[in-house]
Enzyme design. Structure first.
Site, PDB file in Angstrom:
ATOM      1  N   LYS A  73      40.281  31.921  40.249  1.00 21.98           N
ATOM      2  CA  LYS A  73      40.641  31.476  38.905  1.00 21.98           C
ATOM      3  C   LYS A  73      39.915  32.325  37.858  1.00 21.98           C
ATOM      4  CE  LYS A  73      40.485  27.143  36.337  1.00 21.98           C
ATOM      5  NZ  LYS A  73      40.184  25.715  36.397  1.00 21.98           N
ATOM      6  N   ARG A  74      38.707  32.702  38.181  1.00 21.37           N
ATOM      7  CA  ARG A  74      37.883  33.445  37.239  1.00 21.37           C
ATOM      8  C   ARG A  74      38.357  34.895  37.116  1.00 21.37           C
ATOM      9  NH1 ARG A  74      33.116  35.665  38.062  1.00 21.37           N
ATOM     10  NH2 ARG A  74      33.166  35.019  40.240  1.00 21.37           N
TER      11      ARG A  74
END
Ligand code: GLU
Length: 577
Positions: free
Chosen positions: A312-313
């Site tokens: 996600k990052r």
């Protein structure tokens, strides 16, 4: 429901049946409906044989990711191709992570990709007879089942504090034992009723744990829909069913919900494989028939030659918004995800180029069990194919709808010139070898922007697109003026190109690049430089689709005005560039 002999629970539990009943009543004073009562409220579904009931169980965190779509597409295909039911169940037990509006966001995001639920949570509330479809509203059902398990000696209250649990972990580590709350380490598994009552009297917080009857050296076998036969050691952890605030854990909620929603196939990430023995024991303890578990592979990407999990990052492409904002066509995303989901999709597509995607016989048996590789380049290729297979009208519809939402100003300009837009999108379309240069909304806007006067030359100096051998100056200007004077809009491609060649020859440019290559000192350049000059003047670019076709689409007036403006600018030379 479990019988005494079958569960063995009575034998293992020190409380008498009467004591257990009293305890259950005290723990769950408001729980009146019995499991049998819920069986009647949620009867087996009347569906044709083979119909699958699947569900998506997202947590409403506000982040809709590719994994949701990936799972949802598989769930949706299984349900809808078998005449079954596709459910949206909101797993909102973690109140801290909940974001307002997240459910609407999710429904909307999935709807964009063509995924619609038959039953479940909707923006207007519950739809269907097997709800509520938000876990927080199902508290009474979880309580009833927990109560039943306490009565049967298969669950008990545990008052251990965080500090006591931490001390337990330390003792286990020191003794070289597996961590967890099990067997003789499970301190509150067999508290006498008097002590339980005293603690309840004092208002001590407690959780409800399963009384596991599993043996670590015993195994069970099941058939995973994706992985085939799995043999796993039995669970022996007295894991938590209800937390101190009465909220169920995932383990408990999923078993209860999937049973009473009459789910037949559970598609979920492989991160749940590790706790599958928990779920299996719960199904056995309740004497419920487990659905078919299908554990999907995690989504991976290739980076510098190494496969890694999408994060996600680090990876914006993990969020579904990414695709909508960029304007990927939903059909392309669906088709692409099917290539990732099912190894035989591409083969099927080649054999059935025109069949609707819904005809593809999707099966969990062809889903991979290790690292599904997500590849943006491949998605782009599928997108190109998707646009190439459409009519120009369909492509225009999509682009206008997308731009209307994400680029309203641009969308309005395009909408006002709808027929022109369609002609632009029609360039190179059809035939055996259609052009494949349309990928997604934003890229298409960029790609076609030069056709539209408000954006022509915008954002860049078109002089930079001039061929090196025809820099700004008198020669380039005169070439354009002579071209314009001799150009007949009605002439066909051959005639037109013949004239471009002659024009170049008159000004010392070789008729063929080959001639120039052989004798560079004899020429100023070659015909490619002349058409490059025309391309720069008409499109502001070094590369474009076929120039003759572009002129046909742009129309005579627009072309002449661009040629004249370009010649005037070139005559000023490079210094004012
Ligand atoms: N809420 C769970 C998750 O987000 C769903 C898992 C399942 O489908 O059972 O992972």
């Amino acid at each position: 429901m479990a019988t005494e002999a079958k569960s063995g629970g009575y034998l293992a539990c020190r409380l008498s049946p009467g004591e257990r009943e009293a305890l259950a009543g005290r723990l769950f004073p408001h729980s009146e409906v019995t499991p049998a009562g819920y069986e009647a409220i949620y009867p087996p579904r009347a569906l044709p044989p083979g119909a699958m009931v699947t569900r998506l169980g997202p947590s409403p965190t506000g982040f809709v990711h590719l994994g949701n779509l990936y799972g949802a597409l598989a769930d949706e295909r299984l349900a809808h191709q078998s005449g079954g039911v596709f459910i949206l169940r909101v797993e909102d037990t973690d109140e801290k992570r909940e974001v307002p509006g997240a459910v609407e966001l999710l429904i909307d995001a999935l709807a964009y990709f063509g995924l619609r639920f038959d039953e479940g949570e909707t923006a207007q509330g519950d739809k269907g007879d097997y709800g509520p479809y938000r876990q927080r509203r199902r508290a009474a059902i979880y309580q009833a089942i927990a109560k039943y398990l306490v009565e049967r000696g298969r669950a008990y209250p545990c008052f251990c504090t965080e500090a006591e649990l931490a001390a337990l972990r330390e003792r286990q580590a020191a003794a070289g034992e597996n961590p967890g709350y099990y067997g003789s380490w499970a301190a509150h598994r067999d508290l006498p009723l008097t002590e339980i009552n005293e603690r309840l009297e004092r208002g001590e917080p407690f959780v409800i744990r399963l009384r596991s009857l599993g043996e670590p050296d015993r195994a069970f076998t099941l058939s995973d829909g994706i992985r085939g036969r799995l043999t796993m050691p039995e669970n022996r952890q007295d894991f938590v069913l209800l937390k101190a605030d009465g909220i169920p854990t995932y383990h408990f909620a999923h078993v209860v919900d999937d049973h009473f929603m009459r789910v037949t196939h559970i598609l979920r990430g492989e991160e749940w494989l590790a706790t599958l023995p928990y779920h299996w024991e719960l199904f056995q303890a309740l004497d419920w028939r487990p659905p078919v578990f299908c554990h999907t592979a995690v989504l991976m990407k290739m980076e510098d030659g190494v496969k890694r999990k999408l994060s996600k990052r680090k990876d914006p492409e993990l969020g579904l918004d990414y695709y909508r904002q960029l304007g990927y066509h939903p059909a392309a995303a669906r088709a692409y995800l099917l290539t990732v989901l099912n190894s035989h999709y591409e083969e099927w597509r080649l054999a059935n180029p025109l069949a609707p995607l819904e005809d593809f016989p999707f099966t969990t048996a062809k889903m991979g069990s290790s690292g599904a590789l997500f590849d943006l380049d491949k998605l782009r290729n599928v997108s190109k194919d998707t646009f190439a297979a459409m009519t120009a009208g369909e492509a225009a519809d999509f682009l206008l709808a997308w731009a209307g939402q994400w680029e309203p100003g641009t969308g309005a300009v395009l909408a006002a010139e709808r027929a022109y837009l369609e002609a632009v999108l029609n360039i190179g379309r059809g035939g055996d070898n259609p052009r494949k240069d349309l990928i997604y909304g934003r890229q298409i806007l960029d790609f076609i922007s030069f056709f539209f006067d408000p954006w022509f030359g915008a954002g860049g100096d078109w002089l930079a697109a001039l061929p090196e051998r025809l820099p700004p100056g008198e020669t380039a200007a005169v070439l354009l003026e002579e071209y314009a004077a001799g150009w007949d809009f009605a002439e066909d491609r051959q005639v037109w190109f013949g004239k471009v060649r002659e024009l170049g020859e008159r000004w010392g440019f070789a008729a063929r690049p080959k001639d120039y290559q052989k004798n560079p000192t004899q020429y100023k350049g070659h015909v490619g430089d002349v058409s490059g000059l025309l391309r720069a003047a008409l499109t502001g670019r070094r590369d474009s689709p076929d120039l003759w076709e572009i002129q046909r689409v742009m129309g005579e007036k627009r072309c002449r005005s661009r040629l004249a403006a370009a010649a005037a600018r070139l005559r000023q030379g490079p210094e004012q560039a």
